[in-house]
Design an enzyme around this catalytic site. Structure first.
Site, PDB file in Angstrom:
ATOM      1  NE  ARG A  30      15.299  20.405  14.547  1.00  0.00           N
ATOM      2  CZ  ARG A  30      15.453  21.433  14.652  1.00  0.00           C
ATOM      3  NH1 ARG A  30      15.380  21.233  16.571  1.00  0.00           N
ATOM      4  NH2 ARG A  30      15.329  23.022  14.891  1.00  0.00           N
ATOM      5  CG  ASP A  43      -4.983   2.260  -3.103  1.00  0.00           C
ATOM      6  OD1 ASP A  43      -5.073   2.458  -1.971  1.00  0.00           O
ATOM      7  OD2 ASP A  43      -5.673   1.012  -3.457  1.00  0.00           O
ATOM      8  CB  ILE A  55      -1.114   9.326   6.573  1.00  0.00           C
ATOM      9  CG1 ILE A  55      -0.122  10.397   6.875  1.00  0.00           C
ATOM     10  CG2 ILE A  55      -0.670   9.023   4.844  1.00  0.00           C
ATOM     11  CD1 ILE A  55      -1.231  11.164   8.718  1.00  0.00           C
ATOM     12  CE  LYS A 105      -0.296   5.982   1.525  1.00  0.00           C
ATOM     13  NZ  LYS A 105      -1.590   6.053   2.890  1.00  0.00           N
ATOM     14  CG  HIS A 114      -2.012   1.207   1.304  1.00  0.00           C
ATOM     15  ND1 HIS A 114      -2.647   1.537   0.147  1.00  0.00           N
ATOM     16  CD2 HIS A 114      -2.048   2.367   2.555  1.00  0.00           C
ATOM     17  CE1 HIS A 114      -3.353   2.927   0.970  1.00  0.00           C
ATOM     18  NE2 HIS A 114      -2.761   3.001   1.674  1.00  0.00           N
TER      19      HIS A 114
END
Length: 341
Positions: free
Chosen positions: A279, A214, A194, A196, A175
């Site tokens: 970061r 998908d 979310i 995508k 997926h």
């Protein structure tokens, strides 16, 4: 009428294995698992792809391939079958045909019939020498597929090996969304809902190409991971609130791509104030698919973040890293220079 077969987060690296697909209300697909590396291929399709002439096919409609290994049955023509791999494609070139021609008729007939008794997927004669009559007769008697190529043996074996390696490559469907960003294959993963597909749509608007939405079917060829889309949903995308859209029809052929090698993985997840996100420097995490590790970037999602721009920057950074440039290394050099001054 059924077709007949022939033959039988710190500085230590963190590894993520391809996850089970998340629950989704989109197109239902088989569970994520490595598919069997066996394929049935239509004889006409195989002959056209490999530029072969069909000498005899009998009532066979498909060839069954279960290994990418190839055999040249020189020892078998001499009668040695102790370690014969009948499941392999058999190739006879100039050397084997010359050996057959120097035999007597009876010995040649026996050698050909003994070979054709074996449950081989097919036998291919290469170079300019035609197959002998005894070989054709034996193939007809035992209903074997006989083919011929105008190429010499070595270049044909190389061509066939490449074809079988791609055809029988281990694969699985996961997926996610696969995009081509500046030539970098970016696999987007994350929980259903979310964002995508919405992020992919933004990237398409910015001129990038969609490979799969998908569901992404991934094949391992050597250490390379190639991703594509199941035929049934190719070029389609689901955008919540709008429904199914056809990317190729809306944006043109330049907005889609059939296959792309996966270079990096980006996982989208809901922003967590307590989580520690990368970061500085290179990602310490990797994502493993079919035993191959790819760099993993975890990108938190929250209102106000432009994910399309972030993914473009990730793809550009990946390309620069491949060229030997690291922004973190460059910053460290500047810091060391300031300390010396």
């Amino acid at each position: 009428m059924p077709k007949k077969r022939t033959g039988a987060p710190n500085k230590q690296e963190t590894t993520h294995v391809a996850e089970e697909p998340q629950a989704t209300d989109k197109v239902e697909l088989p569970p994520e698992e490595e598919q069997q590396t066996e394929r049935d291929v239509d004889i006409n399709e195989f002959a056209a792809r490999m530029e072969l002439d069909i000498i005899h096919r009998g009532d066979n409609e498909v060839l069954h391939f279960c290994t990418y290994n190839i055999s040249r049955p020189g020892l078998q023509l001499a009668g040695y079958y102790k370690h014969f791999a009948a499941e392999r494609v058999q190739i006879m070139g100039e050397m084997e045909m010359t050996y057959l021609q120097q035999m007597t008729h009876d010995a040649r007939k026996t050698a050909c019939e003994t070979l054709m008794k074996q449950p081989i997927p097919c036998l291919i004669v290469t170079s300019t020498l035609p197959p002998c009559d005894e070989l054709i007769t034996a193939g007809q008697k035992y209903n074997r597929v006989l083919l011929s190529s105008k190429l010499r043996t070595t270049p044909f074996v190389n061509k066939l090996s490449l074809y079988l390696s791609e055809l029988l490559a281990p694969s699985k469907t996961i997926h996610g969304v696969l995009m081509d960003l500046y030539g970098v294959g970016v696999l987007l993963i994350g929980e259903s809902g979310i964002g995508k597909s919405e992020t992919a749509l933004s990237l398409i608007e910015r001129g990038h190409r969609l490979v799969a939405d998908d569901a992404v079917t991934i094949s391992r060829i050597g250490e390379r991971l190639d991703g594509t889309c199941p035929d049934i949903i190719r070029y389609f995308m689901e955008v919540r609130g709008i429904g199914i859209i056809d990317i190729k029809a809306m944006y043109g052929a330049s907005a889609v791509q059939l296959v792309k090698t996966i270079d990096m993985v980006v996982k989208l997840e809901a922003w967590d104030d307590k989580a520690r996100y990368t970061r500085l420097g290179e990602p310490d995490e990797t994502y493993t698919i079919l035993g191959v590790k790819k760099p993993l970037h975890v990108v938190p999602v929250k209102p106000g973040r432009n994910l399309a721009v972030i993914l473009e920057a990730a793809a550009r950074t990946h390309r620069l890293n491949d060229l030997g440039f690291s922004a973190m290394d460059e910053l460290n050099e500047r810091l060391r220079g300031n300390k010396k001054n």
